[in-house]
Design a protein around this motif. Structure first.
Motif, PDB file in Angstrom:
ATOM      1  N   ILE A 194      41.463  40.882 -31.151  1.00  0.00           N
ATOM      2  CA  ILE A 194      39.924  40.111 -31.535  1.00  0.00           C
ATOM      3  C   ILE A 194      40.302  38.636 -31.241  1.00  0.00           C
ATOM      4  N   ILE A 195      41.547  37.901 -31.492  1.00  0.00           N
ATOM      5  CA  ILE A 195      41.634  36.631 -31.178  1.00  0.00           C
ATOM      6  C   ILE A 195      41.699  36.500 -29.621  1.00  0.00           C
ATOM      7  N   TYR A 196      42.029  37.333 -28.769  1.00  0.00           N
ATOM      8  CA  TYR A 196      41.955  37.042 -27.291  1.00  0.00           C
ATOM      9  C   TYR A 196      40.573  36.934 -26.869  1.00  0.00           C
ATOM     10  N   MET A 197      39.633  38.006 -27.564  1.00  0.00           N
ATOM     11  CA  MET A 197      38.477  38.189 -27.339  1.00  0.00           C
ATOM     12  C   MET A 197      37.737  36.731 -27.627  1.00  0.00           C
ATOM     13  N   ILE A 198      37.870  36.147 -28.976  1.00  0.00           N
ATOM     14  CA  ILE A 198      37.026  35.099 -29.231  1.00  0.00           C
ATOM     15  C   ILE A 198      37.423  33.820 -28.411  1.00  0.00           C
ATOM     16  N   MET A 199      38.850  33.828 -27.968  1.00  0.00           N
ATOM     17  CA  MET A 199      39.138  32.647 -27.149  1.00  0.00           C
ATOM     18  C   MET A 199      38.571  33.086 -25.589  1.00  0.00           C
ATOM     19  N   GLY A 200      38.437  33.970 -25.317  1.00  0.00           N
ATOM     20  CA  GLY A 200      37.762  34.427 -23.780  1.00  0.00           C
ATOM     21  C   GLY A 200      36.349  33.950 -23.977  1.00  0.00           C
ATOM     22  N   ILE A 201      35.517  34.202 -25.075  1.00  0.00           N
ATOM     23  CA  ILE A 201      34.243  33.824 -25.185  1.00  0.00           C
ATOM     24  C   ILE A 201      34.118  32.474 -25.439  1.00  0.00           C
ATOM     25  N   TRP A 202      34.864  31.695 -25.964  1.00  0.00           N
ATOM     26  CA  TRP A 202      35.160  30.302 -26.096  1.00  0.00           C
ATOM     27  C   TRP A 202      35.192  29.785 -24.601  1.00  0.00           C
ATOM     28  N   GLY A 203      36.029  30.239 -24.007  1.00  0.00           N
ATOM     29  CA  GLY A 203      36.112  29.826 -22.537  1.00  0.00           C
ATOM     30  C   GLY A 203      34.960  30.287 -21.736  1.00  0.00           C
ATOM     31  N   GLY A 204      34.218  31.110 -21.933  1.00  0.00           N
ATOM     32  CA  GLY A 204      32.999  31.521 -21.420  1.00  0.00           C
ATOM     33  C   GLY A 204      32.020  30.561 -21.652  1.00  0.00           C
ATOM     34  N   PHE A 205      31.993  30.020 -22.833  1.00  0.00           N
ATOM     35  CA  PHE A 205      30.952  28.820 -23.077  1.00  0.00           C
ATOM     36  C   PHE A 205      31.406  27.439 -22.229  1.00  0.00           C
ATOM     37  N   ILE A 206      32.711  27.375 -22.219  1.00  0.00           N
ATOM     38  CA  ILE A 206      33.116  26.272 -21.132  1.00  0.00           C
ATOM     39  C   ILE A 206      32.568  26.487 -19.704  1.00  0.00           C
ATOM     40  N   GLY A 207      32.660  27.606 -19.355  1.00  0.00           N
ATOM     41  CA  GLY A 207      32.213  27.960 -17.961  1.00  0.00           C
ATOM     42  C   GLY A 207      30.712  27.813 -17.875  1.00  0.00           C
ATOM     43  N   LEU A 208      30.103  28.232 -18.897  1.00  0.00           N
ATOM     44  CA  LEU A 208      28.701  27.911 -19.057  1.00  0.00           C
ATOM     45  C   LEU A 208      28.260  26.650 -18.859  1.00  0.00           C
ATOM     46  N   GLY A 209      28.735  25.804 -19.766  1.00  0.00           N
ATOM     47  CA  GLY A 209      28.784  24.316 -19.801  1.00  0.00           C
ATOM     48  C   GLY A 209      28.664  23.745 -18.440  1.00  0.00           C
ATOM     49  N   LEU A 210      29.812  24.302 -17.641  1.00  0.00           N
ATOM     50  CA  LEU A 210      30.146  23.759 -16.270  1.00  0.00           C
ATOM     51  C   LEU A 210      29.083  24.167 -15.324  1.00  0.00           C
ATOM     52  N   ARG A 211      28.462  25.422 -15.499  1.00  0.00           N
ATOM     53  CA  ARG A 211      27.489  25.884 -14.825  1.00  0.00           C
ATOM     54  C   ARG A 211      26.282  25.275 -14.793  1.00  0.00           C
ATOM     55  N   MET A 212      25.934  24.876 -16.086  1.00  0.00           N
ATOM     56  CA  MET A 212      24.456  24.068 -16.471  1.00  0.00           C
ATOM     57  C   MET A 212      24.724  22.672 -15.753  1.00  0.00           C
ATOM     58  N   LEU A 213      25.978  22.269 -15.527  1.00  0.00           N
ATOM     59  CA  LEU A 213      26.132  20.925 -14.883  1.00  0.00           C
ATOM     60  C   LEU A 213      25.773  20.897 -13.333  1.00  0.00           C
ATOM     61  N   ILE A 214      26.411  22.165 -12.702  1.00  0.00           N
ATOM     62  CA  ILE A 214      26.049  22.559 -11.532  1.00  0.00           C
ATOM     63  C   ILE A 214      24.727  22.779 -11.178  1.00  0.00           C
ATOM     64  N   ARG A 215      23.773  23.268 -12.167  1.00  0.00           N
ATOM     65  CA  ARG A 215      22.391  23.651 -11.955  1.00  0.00           C
ATOM     66  C   ARG A 215      21.761  22.253 -11.853  1.00  0.00           C
ATOM     67  N   LEU A 216      22.273  21.038 -12.769  1.00  0.00           N
ATOM     68  CA  LEU A 216      21.689  19.977 -12.751  1.00  0.00           C
ATOM     69  C   LEU A 216      21.537  19.318 -11.724  1.00  0.00           C
ATOM     70  N   LYS A 217      22.688  19.301 -10.764  1.00  0.00           N
ATOM     71  CA  LYS A 217      22.731  18.770  -9.372  1.00  0.00           C
ATOM     72  C   LYS A 217      21.478  19.374  -8.611  1.00  0.00           C
ATOM     73  N   PHE A 218      21.015  20.574  -8.662  1.00  0.00           N
ATOM     74  CA  PHE A 218      19.994  21.039  -7.808  1.00  0.00           C
ATOM     75  C   PHE A 218      18.558  21.046  -8.465  1.00  0.00           C
ATOM     76  N   CYS A 219      18.681  20.313  -9.730  1.00  0.00           N
ATOM     77  CA  CYS A 219      17.385  20.222 -10.239  1.00  0.00           C
ATOM     78  C   CYS A 219      16.524  19.293  -9.448  1.00  0.00           C
ATOM     79  N   ASP A 220      16.735  18.346  -9.050  1.00  0.00           N
ATOM     80  CA  ASP A 220      16.144  17.365  -8.160  1.00  0.00           C
ATOM     81  C   ASP A 220      16.898  16.764  -7.232  1.00  0.00           C
ATOM     82  N   PRO A 221      16.735  17.132  -5.890  1.00  0.00           N
ATOM     83  CA  PRO A 221      17.724  16.809  -4.892  1.00  0.00           C
ATOM     84  C   PRO A 221      17.558  15.294  -4.399  1.00  0.00           C
ATOM     85  N   TYR A 222      16.377  14.846  -4.783  1.00  0.00           N
ATOM     86  CA  TYR A 222      16.284  13.440  -4.157  1.00  0.00           C
ATOM     87  C   TYR A 222      16.988  12.432  -5.044  1.00  0.00           C
ATOM     88  N   TYR A 223      17.127  12.635  -6.344  1.00  0.00           N
ATOM     89  CA  TYR A 223      17.829  11.905  -7.269  1.00  0.00           C
ATOM     90  C   TYR A 223      19.128  12.255  -7.276  1.00  0.00           C
TER      91      TYR A 223
END
Length: 88
Positions: free
Chosen positions: A4-33
């Motif tokens: 269960i501890i491994y699963m909780i830490m894995g989900i926490w790592g998934g949220f880190i990856g989700l945050g990085l994914r949101m920053l990647i999508r922010l790049k494509f939000c407006d390509p001119y800026y």
């Protein structure tokens, strides 16, 4: 339980990856800026891949499911398979 501890830490790592994914999508939000420079974008892509593989998939699949469900399905006690715990 260690699984269960491994699963909780894995989900926490998934949220880190989700945050990085949101920053990647922010790049494509407006390509001119240029909200995120190209060097930072390459950094985000690399760290997103590392975070999703090593901090989400491996702890969740190998550590979490292996240490929780395998002893559960075999009707064993927790930490009954010490080599399995050492591999994860």
């Amino acid at each position: 339980r260690i699984g269960i501890i491994y699963m909780i830490m894995g989900i926490w790592g998934g949220f880190i990856g989700l945050g990085l994914r949101m920053l990647i999508r922010l790049k494509f939000c407006d390509p001119y800026y240029k909200l995120i420079p190209c060097e930072i974008y390459n950094y985000l892509i690399t760290n997103h891949g590392i975070a999703m593989i090593f901090f989400f998939l491996m702890p969740l699949l190998i550590g979490g499911f292996g240490n929780y469900f395998l002893p559960f399905f075999l009707c064993l006690d927790d930490l009954a398979l010490p080599r399995l715990n050492s591999f994860s």
